[in-house]
Design an enzyme around this catalytic site. Structure first.
Site, PDB file in Angstrom:
ATOM      1  CG  ASP A  36      45.124  35.658  34.586  1.00 11.28           C
ATOM      2  OD1 ASP A  36      44.102  36.296  34.248  1.00 11.28           O
ATOM      3  OD2 ASP A  36      45.410  35.385  35.777  1.00 11.28           O
ATOM      4  CG  ASN A  38      41.219  38.715  35.425  1.00 10.95           C
ATOM      5  OD1 ASN A  38      41.885  37.705  35.215  1.00 10.95           O
ATOM      6  ND2 ASN A  38      39.910  38.711  35.409  1.00 10.95           N
ATOM      7  CG  ASP A  40      40.769  34.822  36.460  1.00 12.34           C
ATOM      8  OD1 ASP A  40      41.810  34.732  35.739  1.00 12.34           O
ATOM      9  OD2 ASP A  40      39.629  34.829  35.981  1.00 12.34           O
ATOM     10  CG  ASP A  44      42.167  37.339  30.723  1.00 15.18           C
ATOM     11  OD1 ASP A  44      42.900  38.072  30.024  1.00 15.18           O
ATOM     12  OD2 ASP A  44      42.327  37.201  31.964  1.00 15.18           O
ATOM     13  CG  ASP A 113      37.261  25.827  17.772  1.00 14.33           C
ATOM     14  OD1 ASP A 113      36.519  24.996  17.224  1.00 14.33           O
ATOM     15  OD2 ASP A 113      38.406  25.561  18.195  1.00 14.33           O
ATOM     16  CG  ASP A 215      34.739  20.709  17.956  1.00 10.25           C
ATOM     17  OD1 ASP A 215      35.947  20.497  18.121  1.00 10.25           O
ATOM     18  OD2 ASP A 215      33.843  20.171  18.639  1.00 10.25           O
ATOM     19  CD  GLU A 269      38.476  18.004  15.731  1.00 11.39           C
ATOM     20  OE1 GLU A 269      39.318  17.566  16.512  1.00 11.39           O
ATOM     21  OE2 GLU A 269      37.311  18.271  16.075  1.00 11.39           O
ATOM     22  CG  HIS A 344      42.945  22.191  21.544  1.00  8.46           C
ATOM     23  ND1 HIS A 344      42.953  22.271  20.162  1.00  8.46           N
ATOM     24  CD2 HIS A 344      41.728  21.721  21.883  1.00  8.46           C
ATOM     25  CE1 HIS A 344      41.782  21.881  19.706  1.00  8.46           C
ATOM     26  NE2 HIS A 344      41.018  21.542  20.722  1.00  8.46           N
ATOM     27  CG  ASP A 345      41.904  18.171  20.841  1.00  7.64           C
ATOM     28  OD1 ASP A 345      41.571  18.589  21.962  1.00  7.64           O
ATOM     29  OD2 ASP A 345      41.210  18.322  19.812  1.00  7.64           O
TER      30      ASP A 345
HETATM   31  C1  GLC Z   1      37.322  18.428  19.189  1.00  9.68           C
HETATM   32  C2  GLC Z   1      38.092  19.404  20.023  1.00  9.68           C
HETATM   33  C3  GLC Z   1      38.309  18.814  21.377  1.00  9.68           C
HETATM   34  C4  GLC Z   1      36.957  18.540  21.990  1.00  9.68           C
HETATM   35  C5  GLC Z   1      36.072  17.701  21.087  1.00  9.68           C
HETATM   36  C6  GLC Z   1      34.643  17.756  21.510  1.00  9.68           C
HETATM   37  O1  GLC Z   1      38.037  17.261  18.971  1.00  9.68           O
HETATM   38  O2  GLC Z   1      39.278  19.771  19.398  1.00  9.68           O
HETATM   39  O3  GLC Z   1      39.090  19.625  22.196  1.00  9.68           O
HETATM   40  O4  GLC Z   1      37.124  17.891  23.218  1.00  9.68           O
HETATM   41  O5  GLC Z   1      36.091  18.151  19.761  1.00  9.68           O
HETATM   42  O6  GLC Z   1      34.116  19.013  21.238  1.00  9.68           O
HETATM   43 CA    CA Z   2      41.915  35.906  33.723  1.00  9.29          CA
END
Ligand code: GLC
Ligand code: CA
Length: 573
Positions: A36, A38, A40, A44, A113, A215, A269, A344-345
């Protein structure tokens, strides 16, 4: 034929066309949680810019950024309301341009993405589409007029009632949303919509981005008569979704119209795509994508038919090897794979596949990084895994931010299900485990922000952080840099043929990588016990240990006495 000739033939066989995206190592950044700038509490673009030297110091070649587009953030940016604008919380288009040029100056490519299976319900297309049955955007989405009755059931991943059809009074019709009701599915069967998407892709590629992660791209095509799900799918909705009637046609069209005109990479994906269908997506004939993410490994060890509960019986190394070997073999002669153990999933890599106790966190993180960087596929490393970050294991539902966890929680609660059991499972599987802020140093909030972070930090930051690891020669971070260099130095680690040894061994994962006359042996102890490994006689000892994740490595003639979570890469002479 002599053994050597045989080996040579086999290995020459495995040389495929070379490409930068086969040789590169990808570093995935979840912008909300990286840095981050700034105060908040939200990571970013300027934050990422301030860490460009760090990213470069890792030695990675490609950065994949999770969505940074305008979004109401129902699903943290996977609900896009404007594909050509930056989310204000993340910064401006100018910040984006600076980030892109900053990466390019450092010889690092940028992959963004592309979230094109669905948009946000706040996208102008959807607002228009919703407004009347005759609106010119009506067919950008999937609508089912209510006078035809209720449409056949479709499962939604993020809906409390698991219902992917939402009734909308305004035009007396249902719209389709495989994810949340704020993520309506775009209608790819409409050629005009497809052209709009291609235009957006060109907009970013013309700016200089180097490719897309696409995605849930396996879900884009739909049978718009929306019949009952055919019985052969046995209620496996994702499999049905991934077998839309025109999927391959659209992927090929997208390639022809957009990607083939740029020196870019694409990674899809591909939820619910198995080895039998794999080559259609990525082989040199079909000209669709470059690579894709399969789910066989990340779904392994979860209970079937129950959403993301870890199987109490755990997982076995033999099963793990089988999955990765099988996926290796699919692409042995054609196409190309991707490999990842976290994103991230998913929960944190070391918590899931290694051992995140204080005793073994470092060794097992290094061991898993060794695995990722010595397999024959493009490695994707999720931010924080290079310093061995661990699952946070929240106790309270209030600490969770992820729509996935929250929706399941409410659903279970409302139906008087076993909430405690669910919450326990989330400690192992929840996506928020990997979304806690990156741990930069030992200062407050781990140097991530001067404000209040949008999600709690893992309280272990005082001993798990990048600054500390910079000062330690043998840290996970420095090990990552070394093993990454090794991959660059030995092309056999990239292109060489992969051969599994001791398939039945439940402690040690061992394999060779062979290219022409060069042969490398990788041995990984996935267990917390000592595990002797006998190097087969015909393999060509003596060897030179190129890297080893512990202080010492013990050989007794041709037996390596592997210590818990020990990893070694050995060049056979
Ligand atoms: C993909 C993304 C995930 C998102 C899902 C719906 O699996 O990696 O984070 O929630 O698609 O877009
Ligand atoms: Ca920020």
């Amino acid at each position: 034929m002599s053994e050597k000739q045989n080996a040579q033939n086999n290995s020459e066989h495995s040389i495929v066309a070379k490409n930068w995206w086969k040789e590169g190592v990808v570093y995935q950044i979840y912008p909300r949680s990286f840095k981050d700038s700034n105060g908040d509490g939200i990571g970013d673009l300027q934050g990422i810019i301030s860490k460009l030297d760090y990213i470069q110091s890792l030695g990675v070649d490609i950065v994949w950024l999770n969505p940074i587009f305008a979004s109401p953030n129902d699903d943290n940016g996977y609900d896009v309301s404007d594909y050509c604008a930056i989310m204000p919380e993340f910064g401006t288009m100018n910040d984006f341009d600076l980030l892109l040029s900053g990466l390019h100056e450092r010889n690092i490519k940028l992959v963004i993405d592309g979230v094109f299976n669905h948009s946000s319900d706040e996208h102008i297309w959807f607002k228009e589409s919703r407004s009347s049955r005759t609106n010119k955007y009506r067919n950008y989405y999937h609508w089912w007029p209510a006078e035809k009755g209720k449409p056949h059931h479709r499962f939604s991943f993020f809906d409390e009632n698991n219902d992917a059809w939402k009734y909308d009074e305004l035009t007396d019709a249902y719209y389709l949303h495989y994810f949340s009701a704020k993520q309506p599915d775009l209608n790819w069967e409409n050629p005009q919509l497809r052209q709009e998407i291609y235009k957006i892709m060109r907009f970013w590629l013309d700016k200089g981005v180097d490719g897309f992660r696409l995605d849930v791209i396996s879900f884009i095509s739909k049978d718009v008569s929306f019949p009952p799900i055919p019985e052969i799918y046995n209620n496996d909705f994702p499999r049905y979704y991934a077998n839309g009637p025109h999927l391959h046609q659209y992927l090929q069209e997208m390639n022809k119209e957009v990607f083939s005109n740029y020196n870019c990479m694409t990674v899809g994906e591909c939820v619910a795509v198995d080895i039998n269908d794999a080559l259609q997506f990525v082989d040199s004939e079909s000209k669709a994508l470059n690579m894709f993410f399969h789910f066989d490994s990340v779904d392994y060890g979860y209970k079937k038919n129950e959403f993301k509960q870890p199987d109490p019986n755990g997982w076995k190394l033999t099963g793990f090897k089988e999955i990765f070997s099988k996926w290796n073999d699919v692409f042995a002669d054609n196409g190309w794979g991707s490999i990842y153990l976290g994103n991230h999933d998913q929960p944190r890599m070391v918590s899931r596949w290694g051992n995140d106790s204080p005793e073994y966190r470092e060794a097992s993180s290094k061991m898993l990084l060794t695995f990722l960087l010595t397999m024959r596929s493009t490695p994707y490393i999720y931010m924080g895994d290079e310093i061995g970050m661990r699952n946070i294991r929240f106790n309270a539902i209030e600490d969770y931010r992820d729509i996935d966890t929250l929706k399941n929680y409410h659903q279970i609660k409302n139906t008087n299900g076993d909430v405690d059991y669910f919450m326990e499972g989330q400690k192992a599987t929840a996506r928020d485990n990997a979304r806690t802020p990156f741990q930069w140093n030992e200062k407050e909030h781990a140097g991530f922000t001067d404000g209040e972070p949008w999600i709690k930090l893992n309280p272990d930051w005082e001993f798990v952080n990048a600054a500390l690891q910079e000062t330690m020669e043998d840290s996970v971070l420095n090990y990552f840099r070394k093993i990454l260099k090794l991959r660059k130095q030995f092309p056999e680690l990239i292109y060489g043929k992969y051969e599994l040894l001791e398939k039945e061994n439940e402690e040690v994962y061992a394999y060779t990588r062979i290219l022409n006359d060069e042969k490398i042996l990788v041995v990984l102890n996935f267990s917390k016990t000592n595990a002797p490994f006998s190097i087969p006689e015909n393999i060509g000892l003596p060897g030179e240990v190129l890297i080893n994740n512990l202080k010492e490595i013990i050989f007794h003639k041709s037996v390596i006495e592997l210590l818990p979570y020990q990893a070694a890469v050995i060049r056979l002479l």
